[in-house]
Design a protein around this motif. Structure first.
Motif, PDB file in Angstrom:
ATOM      1  N   ASP A 272       8.514   0.337  -4.933  1.00 50.23           N
ATOM      2  CA  ASP A 272       6.556   0.802  -4.457  1.00 50.23           C
ATOM      3  C   ASP A 272       6.380   0.887  -6.531  1.00 50.23           C
ATOM      4  O   ASP A 272       4.954   0.730  -6.123  1.00 50.23           O
ATOM      5  N   ILE A 273       7.006   0.129  -7.120  1.00 48.31           N
ATOM      6  CA  ILE A 273       6.394  -0.353  -8.662  1.00 48.31           C
ATOM      7  C   ILE A 273       7.117  -1.757  -9.182  1.00 48.31           C
ATOM      8  O   ILE A 273       8.564  -1.622  -8.919  1.00 48.31           O
ATOM      9  N   ILE A 274       6.462  -2.622  -9.446  1.00 48.32           N
ATOM     10  CA  ILE A 274       7.284  -3.711 -10.454  1.00 48.32           C
ATOM     11  C   ILE A 274       6.017  -3.268 -11.774  1.00 48.32           C
ATOM     12  O   ILE A 274       5.582  -3.503 -11.842  1.00 48.32           O
ATOM     13  N   THR A 300       4.161  -1.742  -4.657  1.00 48.56           N
ATOM     14  CA  THR A 300       2.567  -1.064  -3.928  1.00 48.56           C
ATOM     15  C   THR A 300       1.148  -0.746  -5.644  1.00 48.56           C
ATOM     16  O   THR A 300       0.439  -1.460  -6.051  1.00 48.56           O
ATOM     17  N   TYR A 301       2.830  -0.986  -6.752  1.00 47.70           N
ATOM     18  CA  TYR A 301       1.739  -0.299  -8.057  1.00 47.70           C
ATOM     19  C   TYR A 301       2.424  -2.040  -8.795  1.00 47.70           C
ATOM     20  O   TYR A 301       3.859  -1.693  -9.406  1.00 47.70           O
ATOM     21  N   ALA A 302       2.119  -3.055  -8.723  1.00 44.82           N
ATOM     22  CA  ALA A 302       2.561  -3.886  -9.421  1.00 44.82           C
ATOM     23  C   ALA A 302       1.678  -4.231 -10.637  1.00 44.82           C
ATOM     24  O   ALA A 302       0.030  -4.011 -11.412  1.00 44.82           O
ATOM     25  N   PHE A 324       2.486  -9.573  -3.560  1.00 45.91           N
ATOM     26  CA  PHE A 324       1.179  -8.558  -2.971  1.00 45.91           C
ATOM     27  C   PHE A 324       1.478  -7.613  -3.678  1.00 45.91           C
ATOM     28  O   PHE A 324       2.835  -6.970  -3.875  1.00 45.91           O
ATOM     29  N   GLY A 325       0.243  -6.433  -4.077  1.00 50.42           N
ATOM     30  CA  GLY A 325      -0.164  -5.533  -4.666  1.00 50.42           C
ATOM     31  C   GLY A 325      -1.555  -4.719  -4.477  1.00 50.42           C
ATOM     32  O   GLY A 325      -2.815  -5.456  -3.835  1.00 50.42           O
ATOM     33  N   HIS A 342      -1.719 -12.044  -4.947  1.00 49.58           N
ATOM     34  CA  HIS A 342      -3.117 -11.159  -3.393  1.00 49.58           C
ATOM     35  C   HIS A 342      -2.642  -9.526  -3.806  1.00 49.58           C
ATOM     36  O   HIS A 342      -1.945  -9.096  -3.748  1.00 49.58           O
ATOM     37  N   GLU A 343      -4.674  -9.490  -3.525  1.00 57.99           N
ATOM     38  CA  GLU A 343      -4.164  -7.838  -3.929  1.00 57.99           C
ATOM     39  C   GLU A 343      -4.582  -7.076  -2.238  1.00 57.99           C
ATOM     40  O   GLU A 343      -4.885  -8.502  -1.133  1.00 57.99           O
ATOM     41  N   VAL A 344      -4.108  -6.688  -2.370  1.00 58.02           N
ATOM     42  CA  VAL A 344      -4.377  -4.939  -0.973  1.00 58.02           C
ATOM     43  C   VAL A 344      -4.992  -4.116  -1.315  1.00 58.02           C
ATOM     44  O   VAL A 344      -5.215  -3.353  -2.020  1.00 58.02           O
ATOM     45  N   ASP A 345      -6.175  -4.556   0.282  1.00 55.35           N
ATOM     46  CA  ASP A 345      -7.819  -3.604  -0.228  1.00 55.35           C
ATOM     47  C   ASP A 345      -6.576  -2.641   0.064  1.00 55.35           C
ATOM     48  O   ASP A 345      -6.194  -2.470   2.038  1.00 55.35           O
TER      49      ASP A 345
END
Length: 383
Positions: A272-274, A300-302, A324-325, A342-345
């Protein structure tokens, strides 16, 4: 079709149960603008001639640090959606001549200020809070506060009827407000779509790909990825030193692996989070020792609270092949410039939610991405 909805069906009869309004708290303007662009496009395809659904607002502060919320247009009878990013530390304010970064507490307070500014005149209030305030402190061990649970109850008392959040650290926190709607959404489909887009020769098949859970707390999300892809699942568990507390937690002594061999396989790790990223990197090095081919991390939250240097080194050394975040919380310009990120919109996903709720339509198909993932796999010839 990659999406089950075109978006236009949400605007068949005007603006739904009430006029739709988006209100961005400080630090959430970028995400709100992206959500608004989708809603405006769908509405205009139905001939509604909308320029924006965003209602202008601000949260100015006095030099003493006191603040207030101001909504600059009428909201009487509107179906309001407040967007807040409690993790955006890039927002600054001046206090007695010194510049301060806004903390999650400051963002949460601004959300309450703007809800107060609506003065109870809205038809309905929904809060879009992807990174749930206080959610990392999700259970009480000693005499400890439970900020997230109390904040949810406070928002309910202020008239909020629904909260949309993403990948809550512990979704059971919704038990604090059983009479208020709370949708905990997973951006699984959006992550898979980004992986196919950015990873060369990405073929998640059982003989060449594995999903690894970084710990027991993340097992459910990784189990879902493994199930929909039809690949094997492995897991690490954290052996901790419970005699000490460092930075608010018991330090990790070692990561132990449970599962079949990863030798020669691409590996996907989802959490869920880095935060500092220490655990994710430790697992990456352990997997490389076991012969893993390419390692892809997802959070989900980098947020990278310890900076990017260690990830730069891990990428240069071939330990990780990509991270990926999502764009659900603030990403620094340095992070966005990294070749390995790599951004996930997820803005279009949120727009579907807003449109569906505004029209009192079911969100079941939006929450469950299984059919869309199956179509995505078929499109790329995996199944």
């Amino acid at each position: 079709m990659e999406q089950q909805h075109s978006g236009t069906e949400f605007f068949i009869d005007g603006n739904g149960v009430a006029d739709l309004g988006l209100i961005a708290t400080p630090g959430a303007h970028e995400l709100t603008a992206l959500i608004d662009s989708h809603l405006v496009r769908w509405a205009n395809r139905k001939g509604l001639n909308k320029e924006t659904f965003i209602i202008p607002s601000e949260c100015p502060r006095f030099s003493s640090g006191d603040g207030k919320g101001v909504i600059k247009d009428t909201v009487r009878g509107d179906d309001l959606y407040f967007v807040v990013d409690v993790g955006n530390y890039s927002c600054k304010y001046r206090l007695f001549g010194s510049e301060n970064s806004m903390s999650p507490d400051d963002h949460y307070q601004d959300l309450k200020r703007l809800i107060q500014a609506a003065s109870g005149k809205a038809h309905r209030i929904t809060v879009i809070m992807p990174l749930l305030y206080g959610s990392r402190q999700h259970r009480r061990t000693y005499r400890e506060s439970l900020d997230c649970a109390y904040a949810l109850q406070e928002l309910q008392s202020m008239g909020v009827t629904n909260i949309i959040t993403f990948d809550a650290h512990d979704p059971r926190v919704s038990n604090a407000v059983p009479l208020m709607g709370m949708d905990n959404v997973m951006p699984t489909y959006q992550v898979m779509k980004a992986m196919f887009k950015h990873i060369p020769d990405f073929k998640p098949t059982p003989d060449s790909f594995m999903v690894i859970s970084p710990d027991e707390g993340a097992i459910n999300r990784n189990m879902y990825y493994a199930s929909v892809l039809g690949v094997n699942l492995g897991m690490f568990y954290k052996r901790r030193d419970y005699s000490r507390v460092v930075n608010g937690r018991n330090p990790i002594v070692a990561h132990e692996y449970l599962g079949e061999s990863v030798e020669g396989k691409d590996v996907f790790i989802a959490d869920d989070i880095i935060s500092s990223g220490e655990s994710m990197l430790d697992i990456g090095y352990e997997l490389k020792k076991r012969g893993a081919k390419r390692i892809f991390c997802n959070a989900t939250y980098a947020i990278f609270t310890a900076g990017l240097a260690e990830f730069d080194k891990a990428y240069a050394d071939g330990i990780i092949s990509g991270v990926f975040g999502t764009n659900l919380t603030y990403r620094t310009p340095d992070l966005l410039s990294r070749e390995w990120f790599h951004e996930v919109d997820v803005s279009k996903y949120i727009a579907y939610f807003v449109a569906a709720i505004n029209h009192d339509m079911s969100v079941s198909n939006i929450i469950d991405p299984h059919a869309k993932i199956e179509a995505l796999l078929q499109r790329y010839g995996v199944k």
